[in-house]
Design an enzyme around this catalytic site. Sequence first.
Site, PDB file in Angstrom:
ATOM      1  N   GLY A   8       0.820  -1.204   0.000  1.00  0.00           N
ATOM      2  CA  GLY A   8       0.000   0.000   0.000  1.00  0.00           C
ATOM      3  C   GLY A   8       0.853   1.254   0.000  1.00  0.00           C
ATOM      4  N   ALA A  10       1.768   3.231  -2.271  1.00  0.00           N
ATOM      5  CA  ALA A  10       1.374   4.353  -3.123  1.00  0.00           C
ATOM      6  C   ALA A  10       0.144   5.058  -2.571  1.00  0.00           C
ATOM      7  CB  ALA A  10       1.096   3.870  -4.554  1.00  0.00           C
ATOM      8  N   GLY A  11      -0.286   4.654  -1.379  1.00  0.00           N
ATOM      9  CA  GLY A  11      -1.430   5.302  -0.747  1.00  0.00           C
ATOM     10  C   GLY A  11      -1.025   6.555  -0.003  1.00  0.00           C
ATOM     11  N   PHE A  12      -1.964   7.130   0.708  1.00  0.00           N
ATOM     12  CA  PHE A  12      -1.761   8.398   1.407  1.00  0.00           C
ATOM     13  C   PHE A  12      -0.642   8.310   2.438  1.00  0.00           C
ATOM     14  CE2 PHE A  12      -3.606  10.887   5.169  1.00  0.00           C
ATOM     15  CZ  PHE A  12      -2.874  12.017   4.877  1.00  0.00           C
ATOM     16  N   VAL A  64      -2.571  -7.549  -2.992  1.00  0.00           N
ATOM     17  CA  VAL A  64      -2.168  -8.426  -1.877  1.00  0.00           C
ATOM     18  C   VAL A  64      -3.009  -9.690  -1.829  1.00  0.00           C
ATOM     19  CG1 VAL A  64      -1.178  -6.638  -0.394  1.00  0.00           C
ATOM     20  CG2 VAL A  64      -3.643  -7.137  -0.266  1.00  0.00           C
ATOM     21  N   GLU A  86      -8.433  -2.168   2.669  1.00  0.00           N
ATOM     22  CA  GLU A  86      -9.643  -1.401   2.389  1.00  0.00           C
ATOM     23  C   GLU A  86      -9.962  -0.609   3.654  1.00  0.00           C
ATOM     24  OE1 GLU A  86     -11.175  -0.907  -0.257  1.00  0.00           O
ATOM     25  OE2 GLU A  86     -10.962  -2.625  -1.609  1.00  0.00           O
ATOM     26  N   TYR A 191     -14.967  -3.060   9.158  1.00  0.00           N
ATOM     27  CA  TYR A 191     -13.606  -2.574   8.998  1.00  0.00           C
ATOM     28  C   TYR A 191     -12.812  -2.764  10.296  1.00  0.00           C
ATOM     29  CZ  TYR A 191      -9.741   0.753   8.931  1.00  0.00           C
ATOM     30  OH  TYR A 191      -8.494   1.335   9.044  1.00  0.00           O
ATOM     31  N   ASN A 220      -7.084   9.678  13.360  1.00  0.00           N
ATOM     32  CA  ASN A 220      -7.499  10.260  12.074  1.00  0.00           C
ATOM     33  C   ASN A 220      -6.306  10.953  11.422  1.00  0.00           C
ATOM     34  OD1 ASN A 220     -10.090   9.814  13.551  1.00  0.00           O
ATOM     35  ND2 ASN A 220     -10.927  10.703  11.683  1.00  0.00           N
ATOM     36  N   ARG A 259     -12.890  13.957  16.804  1.00  0.00           N
ATOM     37  CA  ARG A 259     -11.876  13.045  16.308  1.00  0.00           C
ATOM     38  C   ARG A 259     -10.496  13.562  16.706  1.00  0.00           C
ATOM     39  NH1 ARG A 259     -15.934  10.793  16.123  1.00  0.00           N
ATOM     40  NH2 ARG A 259     -16.995   9.797  14.351  1.00  0.00           N
TER      41      ARG A 259
END
Length: 383
Positions: A8, A10-12, A64, A86, A191, A220, A259
């Site tokens: 992951g 290349a994610g945030f 994956v 996810e 999740y 967060n 949050r």
Amino acid sequence: MKTILVTGGAGFIGSEIVRQLDAIGKYKIKVLDCLTEQIHGKEPDTSYLYSFIKGKCEFIRGDVRNFDVVDNAIDGVDYIIHLAAETGTGQSMYMINQYNEVNIMGLSNIFQAISLKRKKHTVQKIILSSSRSVYGEGKYECPNCGIIYPRSRRAENMAHGDFTIYCELCNEPLKLLPTTEDSLTRPNSLYAFTKLAQESMIQTMCHAMDIDYTIFRFQNVYGTGQSLKNPYTGILSIFSTLLLDNKDINIFEDGKESRDFVHVTDVATAVIRSIEESRTNGEIINLGSGTGTSVIEIAKTLKAIYNSSSKLHITGDFRVGDIAHNVADITKARKLLQFTPSVSLKDGLTDFCRWVLGQDTDNSRYEQSLSEMEKSGMFIRHS
């Protein structure tokens, strides 16, 4: 030179970890990422996040869930930072198989690949990105009953505009406490269940295979690079795209839900420090700011920064499974990693908004996402 695999990557969060690892210059970096459309759009090769890591790593485009891809990716790897997952509590409640396949079977593939290599594998440590969602509503204090870990709020109460958390024993309103790592875990979304299952798999399999591990429970996480295309996660992105179009904002519940926002650069720095910090081995560690901020405060701040004419409507609408509040106790992170959040929320939001103004924004999928959740019974409009 040690090799790190960032799933992951290349994610945030992953892209910021890759950026910092590249700047350090002491590791060989591999990234495994499928460049999902929900994050990277229809042309992922040109996405901001993917462009951010180009030239900084060996990039493997793959899923994956594909064992052969994972098996090849871990060859010669010393450390694994497992981020591929996810995300999004609401979406997880009706895309159940998808979340289980990616989050649980994806991690299972890593351990299966290590197992088949037997003594030939080189993996020394796995770092897992888990979530504060495993705590459910978190830690509270009752004036009569002491420490309480309440279950999810009742939908019937929320439908009548009551978003308070009550003691299950005496029905008194509860006082929020910072959530410590030894708090009771009570997932209230699919999740969250998958993240807790990942934690259990890590603890069980790493012990059996004599591999070190560190589990981080992220709060967060926000900052530049946060997906502006995914309507299921990240209120900063959702609010920003609507505010820039001067569209009205639907503030769920009473707007007082809070949050714990922590900047992505601080999270990435802590994760990287844990790679060779032996004191973090076998530990579960909260990463947050230790401060709660209400959703209405965030909306007002963003509106002011963008100088938007949008109206903020506190509607009483709510998502089933959403928590009321979220504040982390970060004592352990301070002790083991000398972790101190360096980016204030004010500075972080200003920087984030400056970045957003230079991006293409699209809020067309936001109402679609609400419609999907409403059809599944997970989003309730206040009548």
